[in-house]
Enzyme design. Structure first.
Site, PDB file in Angstrom:
ATOM      1  N   CYS A   8       5.319 -14.273 -18.788  1.00  0.00           N
ATOM      2  CA  CYS A   8       6.146 -12.983 -18.624  1.00  0.00           C
ATOM      3  C   CYS A   8       7.126 -13.288 -17.844  1.00  0.00           C
ATOM      4  CB  CYS A   8       5.038 -11.913 -18.224  1.00  0.00           C
ATOM      5  SG  CYS A   8       5.828 -10.536 -18.056  1.00  0.00           S
TER       6      CYS A   8
ATOM      7  N   CYS B 274      -6.910   3.604  -9.177  1.00  0.00           N
ATOM      8  CA  CYS B 274      -7.999   3.834  -8.251  1.00  0.00           C
ATOM      9  C   CYS B 274      -8.892   5.121  -8.630  1.00  0.00           C
ATOM     10  CB  CYS B 274      -7.204   4.092  -6.746  1.00  0.00           C
ATOM     11  SG  CYS B 274      -6.457   5.940  -6.893  1.00  0.00           S
TER      12      CYS B 274
ATOM     13  N   HIS C 169       9.308 -14.828 -12.018  1.00  0.00           N
ATOM     14  CA  HIS C 169       9.632 -14.217 -10.758  1.00  0.00           C
ATOM     15  C   HIS C 169       8.585 -14.920  -9.769  1.00  0.00           C
ATOM     16  CE1 HIS C 169      12.717 -11.433 -10.540  1.00  0.00           C
ATOM     17  NE2 HIS C 169      12.207 -10.900 -11.411  1.00  0.00           N
TER      18      HIS C 169
ATOM     19  N   CYS D 133      -3.423   9.329 -10.811  1.00  0.00           N
ATOM     20  CA  CYS D 133      -4.744   9.449 -11.265  1.00  0.00           C
ATOM     21  C   CYS D 133      -5.466  10.700 -11.831  1.00  0.00           C
ATOM     22  CB  CYS D 133      -5.630   8.622 -10.780  1.00  0.00           C
ATOM     23  SG  CYS D 133      -5.664   6.744 -10.662  1.00  0.00           S
TER      24      CYS D 133
ATOM     25  N   CYS E 259      -0.853   4.894 -11.301  1.00  0.00           N
ATOM     26  CA  CYS E 259      -1.697   4.972 -10.061  1.00  0.00           C
ATOM     27  C   CYS E 259      -0.839   4.662  -8.838  1.00  0.00           C
ATOM     28  CB  CYS E 259      -2.928   4.078 -10.219  1.00  0.00           C
ATOM     29  SG  CYS E 259      -3.914   4.047  -8.852  1.00  0.00           S
TER      30      CYS E 259
ATOM     31  N   HIS F 104      -1.135 -12.376 -17.846  1.00  0.00           N
ATOM     32  CA  HIS F 104      -1.695 -10.996 -18.617  1.00  0.00           C
ATOM     33  C   HIS F 104      -1.285 -11.014 -19.795  1.00  0.00           C
ATOM     34  CE1 HIS F 104       2.429 -10.448 -16.726  1.00  0.00           C
ATOM     35  NE2 HIS F 104       2.430  -9.777 -17.949  1.00  0.00           N
ATOM     36  N   GLU F 105      -0.684 -11.461 -20.596  1.00  0.00           N
ATOM     37  CA  GLU F 105      -0.091 -11.376 -21.821  1.00  0.00           C
ATOM     38  C   GLU F 105      -1.167 -12.394 -22.919  1.00  0.00           C
ATOM     39  OE1 GLU F 105       4.138 -12.013 -22.277  1.00  0.00           O
ATOM     40  OE2 GLU F 105       4.342 -10.900 -20.830  1.00  0.00           O
TER      41      GLU F 105
ATOM     42  N   CYS G  73      -6.009   9.067  -6.742  1.00  0.00           N
ATOM     43  CA  CYS G  73      -4.571   9.509  -6.309  1.00  0.00           C
ATOM     44  C   CYS G  73      -4.144  10.773  -7.091  1.00  0.00           C
ATOM     45  CB  CYS G  73      -3.920   8.265  -6.139  1.00  0.00           C
ATOM     46  SG  CYS G  73      -3.285   7.886  -7.778  1.00  0.00           S
TER      47      CYS G  73
ATOM     48  N   THR H 116       7.787 -11.530 -15.329  1.00  0.00           N
ATOM     49  CA  THR H 116       7.154 -11.498 -13.783  1.00  0.00           C
ATOM     50  C   THR H 116       6.590 -12.694 -13.436  1.00  0.00           C
ATOM     51  OG1 THR H 116       6.469  -9.238 -14.520  1.00  0.00           O
ATOM     52  CG2 THR H 116       5.475 -10.089 -12.543  1.00  0.00           C
TER      53      THR H 116
HETATM   54 ZN    ZN Z   1       4.238  -8.982 -18.872  1.00  0.00          ZN
HETATM   55 ZN    ZN Z   2      -4.719   6.210  -8.429  1.00  0.00          ZN
END
Ligand code: ZN
Ligand code: ZN
Length: 341
Positions: free
Chosen positions: A42, A92, A47, A98, A106, A65-66, A95, A44
């Site tokens: 990704c 979480c 980065h 959520c 979140c 994560h992909e 919050c 990210t």
């Molecule tokens: Zn990604």
């Molecule tokens: Zn949350």
């Protein structure tokens, strides 16, 4: 009995990964072990590679994560051998976001593969609530695109795009091209603005109308194409000041402008146009479960041309080279790491 070991690629800082042999960790209560097939790189992850996120990820982190994979052991309602993808968000539950039902944004959101270890290892233990089951006949390399396609599905869903509307996608990189595909699938008349010649060639191969704003006056071009109306929906995916200038300049009266790009610095925005033409600006971030289900359908139906979007595949052992190659050719679309044997 000796403990089973798995290969895991750890980020060590300074543009470096090392391949480690680590003990297979036992899943915690509520977790499911997933044997990884493919994992995409990704923006990210790039980065992180460039050292911009060291404080967040540390120096032993497994990225990724992909992904696509198969359940590695029965449990938590899942069966060994089921093909799955992970929606890499852990919330979480307590919050204001959520409690309002917006778990994907979140206030204490954990992004799996950044805030926890991720999929660039042979087995990944993940919370059961993050899993989506895939059809048996899906291709696992294609399935590794589901996460970025889900981003595009979320963006297009929140734009409220209607069939027949004129759409401008500003920026034709890996996310822009997927937004364009999902918008076209929804019936939008899509034009993509992109400056890079290599990307323009891929976009044209995918059948898109393109404009190179370095050569053509983008605003004049969009006005001509739309009978002086402008684009009904604009996706800003470039993350640049010229992109932000174009998003208002090319918008129709009462257009919806969707902010997909992450602007690290504050761009200058032509606020007058929001007043004058009653424009709307829509923020979008990651995805919700419904976007994952839509993305799975987009991949299995061929609504996303996965073979054209996937430009490179490398084995896990070559992860260092794969990041170096992608870094050297930022015009590539999607690079995958083949994690499974
Ligand atoms: Zn990604
Ligand atoms: Zn949350």
């Amino acid at each position: 009995m000796s403990q089973p070991m798995i290969a895991a690629a750890q980020y060590r800082g300074d543009k470096t990964f090392t391949l480690e042999n680590v003990p297979l960790p036992a899943p915690k209560p509520g977790e499911v072990p997933v044997r990884i097939a493919f994992c995409g790189i990704c923006g990210t992850d790039m980065h992180v590679y460039h050292g911009n996120m060291d404080a967040r990820v540390g120096f032993t982190r497994v990225l990724g994560h992909e992904m696509s994979g198969v359940v590695d052991a029965d449990g938590e309602g899942f069966t060994k051998g089921q093909k799955v993808v992970v929606r890499p968000l852990d919330h979480c539950g307590d919050c204001p976001a959520c409690r309002a039902g917006h778990q994907h944004i979140c206030h204490s959101l954990k992004f799996l593969g950044l805030d926890t270890d991720g999929a660039m290892q042979e087995v990944w233990n993940v919370p059961a609530h993050t899993l989506h089951i895939l059809p048996d006949d899906i291709r696992m390399d294609h399935a590794a695109l589901i996460e970025p396609v889900a981003v595009a599905c979320h963006d297009v869903r929140l734009s409220n795009l209607q069939a027949g509307e004129d759409v401008l996608v500003i920026g034709g990189g890996p996310i822009g091209v997927l937004v364009a595909m999902v918008a076209r699938d929804a019936g939008g008349k899509v034009v993509i603005s992109e400056v890079n010649a290599h990307r323009l060639a891929i976009l044209q191969k995918l059948g898109f109308d393109t404009v190179n704003p370095a050569e053509t006056d983008l605003q004049a071009d969009i006005m001509t194409r739309t009978g002086d109306k402008g684009a009904d929906v604009v996706f800003e995916v470039s993350g640049t000041q010229p992109g932000v200038d174009a998003m208002t300049a090319c918008a129709a009266t009462r257009a919806r402008i969707v902010m997909v790009a992450i602007h690290a610095a504050k761009p200058a925005v032509d606020m007058f146009q929001f007043f004058w033409r009653e424009l709307q600006l829509i923020g979008v971030r990651v995805y919700e479960p419904v976007d994952y289900e839509k993305a799975i359908t987009m991949i299995t139906s061929g609504g996303v041309d996965a073979d054209t979007v996937i430009t490179d595949v490398a084995p896990l052992a070559d992860i260092q080279q794969a990041f170096e190659n992608l870094d050297a050719s930022p015009t590539a679309m999607k690079s995958l790491i083949k994690v499974g044997a």
